[in-house]
Design an enzyme around this catalytic site. Sequence first.
Site, mmCIF file in Angstrom:
data_model
loop_
_atom_site.group_PDB
_atom_site.id
_atom_site.type_symbol
_atom_site.label_atom_id
_atom_site.label_comp_id
_atom_site.label_asym_id
_atom_site.label_seq_id
_atom_site.Cartn_x
_atom_site.Cartn_y
_atom_site.Cartn_z
ATOM 1 N N GLY A 61 0.835 -1.199 0.000
ATOM 2 C CA GLY A 61 0.000 0.000 0.000
ATOM 3 C C GLY A 61 0.864 1.241 0.000
ATOM 4 O O GLY A 61 2.012 1.217 -0.444
ATOM 5 N N SER A 62 0.311 2.328 0.525
ATOM 6 C CA SER A 62 0.991 3.622 0.434
ATOM 7 C C SER A 62 2.085 3.758 1.504
ATOM 8 O O SER A 62 2.060 3.067 2.523
ATOM 9 C CB SER A 62 -0.034 4.737 0.600
ATOM 10 O OG SER A 62 -0.620 4.632 1.886
ATOM 11 N N THR A 70 0.534 4.787 4.964
ATOM 12 C CA THR A 70 -0.035 3.683 5.746
ATOM 13 C C THR A 70 1.066 2.720 6.176
ATOM 14 O O THR A 70 1.015 2.177 7.288
ATOM 15 C CB THR A 70 -1.126 2.946 4.944
ATOM 16 O OG1 THR A 70 -2.035 3.905 4.412
ATOM 17 C CG2 THR A 70 -1.899 1.982 5.816
ATOM 18 N N GLY A 71 2.063 2.514 5.329
ATOM 19 C CA GLY A 71 3.182 1.634 5.680
ATOM 20 C C GLY A 71 3.845 2.080 6.980
ATOM 21 O O GLY A 71 4.226 1.245 7.814
ATOM 22 N N GLU A 87 5.572 -3.277 1.062
ATOM 23 C CA GLU A 87 5.710 -2.979 -0.366
ATOM 24 C C GLU A 87 4.955 -1.680 -0.608
ATOM 25 O O GLU A 87 3.721 -1.678 -0.654
ATOM 26 C CB GLU A 87 5.096 -4.115 -1.198
ATOM 27 C CG GLU A 87 5.869 -5.398 -1.164
ATOM 28 C CD GLU A 87 7.208 -5.280 -1.870
ATOM 29 O OE1 GLU A 87 7.305 -4.566 -2.881
ATOM 30 O OE2 GLU A 87 8.173 -5.879 -1.380
ATOM 31 N N CYS A 90 2.495 0.613 -8.751
ATOM 32 C CA CYS A 90 3.584 1.084 -7.881
ATOM 33 C C CYS A 90 4.836 1.314 -8.694
ATOM 34 O O CYS A 90 5.554 2.282 -8.480
ATOM 35 C CB CYS A 90 3.829 0.088 -6.759
ATOM 36 S SG CYS A 90 4.211 -1.582 -7.337
#
Length: 472
Positions: free
Chosen positions: A223-224, A227-228, A245, A279
């Site tokens: 995800g982003s 959020t990571g 990732e 991505c």
Amino acid sequence: MIDFKGPYTLLINGVSRSAAGDLAVVNPATGDVFAHCPAAAGAELDAAVAAARAAFPTWKALGFAARADRIRQFAAVLRANQEPLAQLLTQEQGKPIGQARDEIGRAASQSEGLAQISIEPEVLQDDAERYIELQYFPLGVVGVITPWNAPINLAAGPLTGALYTGNCVVLKPSPYTPLCTLRIGELLRDIFPAGVVNVLAGGDALGGLMTAHPGIDKISFTGSVATGKKVMASAAGTLKRITLELGGNDAAIVLEDVDVKAVAAKLFFAATVNSGQVCMAIKRIYAHESIFEPLCEALAAEARKPVLGAGQDPATQLGPIQNRAQYERVRGLVEDTRRSGARVLAGSEQPDEKGYFVSPMVVAEPDEHGRLVVEEQFGPLIPVMKFTAVDDAIRRANDTRYGLCASVWSRDVARATAIAQQLEVGTAWVNQHRATSATVPFGGAKESGVGRVYSALGLKSNMEPRVISVLR
Ligand code: NAD
């Protein structure tokens, strides 16, 4: 005729279940809700984690060969259901139907590829004094959290990687694209023993509950970056293992000796496939000054070609942006760029339709400190910058907090490879972009991620190393 409306169910302990909560799912080509599915909360998560923990000892003991066999069955079932899954994927995600079919096929082949990799103990010392061996054992329960841009492909890699190495899984898709993943849960139910795989749709809060849950040993998150960082902070509470990732801002460096038209077509595709919601899409192009104008013209010509429309229509080449929030962000970038006075070569006119459509935009020499260049656009917008000295292009390509991938384009492969070796990324390609496989590690440098997926390296991130040392 495929019934998109459902019903859809969660998968907990081998049983298809509903939940009190509900998610409404929108078709991005129309902006209309077309289906509902159950949304799990804490109680469903606790039940899924308990089921996974209970299934773990038997699944772990089964061994690699038997687990690989189940994964091959899963790949076969994905292929057998490719068409209905692709239709549903297009409906909820928006991508053109051909790309949806490719995504399902790729999920199947990546899963099979992972299940062929052997993880063997490594003998570190074997002499008169000692025998020392490095082994790997599964972690336990892995929580897999996925985004909305390629929900099937991005679930398949972490899911099958965790399962093959002997872990049980709780899988949560994005609330924007839960339906295909829930359908896949139904297929998994008939292949894996109860509790080995559990599938829970839910909102962002469910992701937060997973990262904090004491019964989950590892989070595989895609995800982003924003959020990571939350996932990493929350996982610290129980010292969970994590693989992150995250987003990218991939640069392509184009040298003076390329075939401009041929390379422009490849760059354009790598920047705009899935409407740029990839991505590892190309998000910045650095072109040598001697080919800068012809390359910009060739990219602008490419940008005028694709047919924009609903993914279900076989004529469509570019689908909508997946959700309203992202659509508004991308349209904001378009407006910002227009207002900045940058040279917009294509895409200054944007469609005004009910769905979330954005025309591809090519911009020559925008402000390199502006949002279009600094941010991950995640839309079909291509900034093109000029360079004179290649060292300067390398410096500018590296001048970002992202570090997912990059590419160098030249007829001189040795020179391009030497440049690739100076790029601060997880993957640096030469004369290609977006080439990945189950046997090659993938992941980000800098803020684009932590750890790797695919390959033995990625598989081992689902396992704990253990040294056996015997004194002779
Ligand atoms: P996102 O970070 O908003 O959401 C991803 C997932 O995290 C969703 O399932 C969401 O519900 C969940 N989530 C949200 N808040 C959470 C929290 N606090 N704790 C735990 N989980 C939470 O990302 P997105 O917008 O769905 O996806 C787009 C992003 O994903 C882009 O930045 C893209 O580059 C990145 N991405 C990276 C890769 C890669 O392999 N590196 C692949 C695809 C997409």
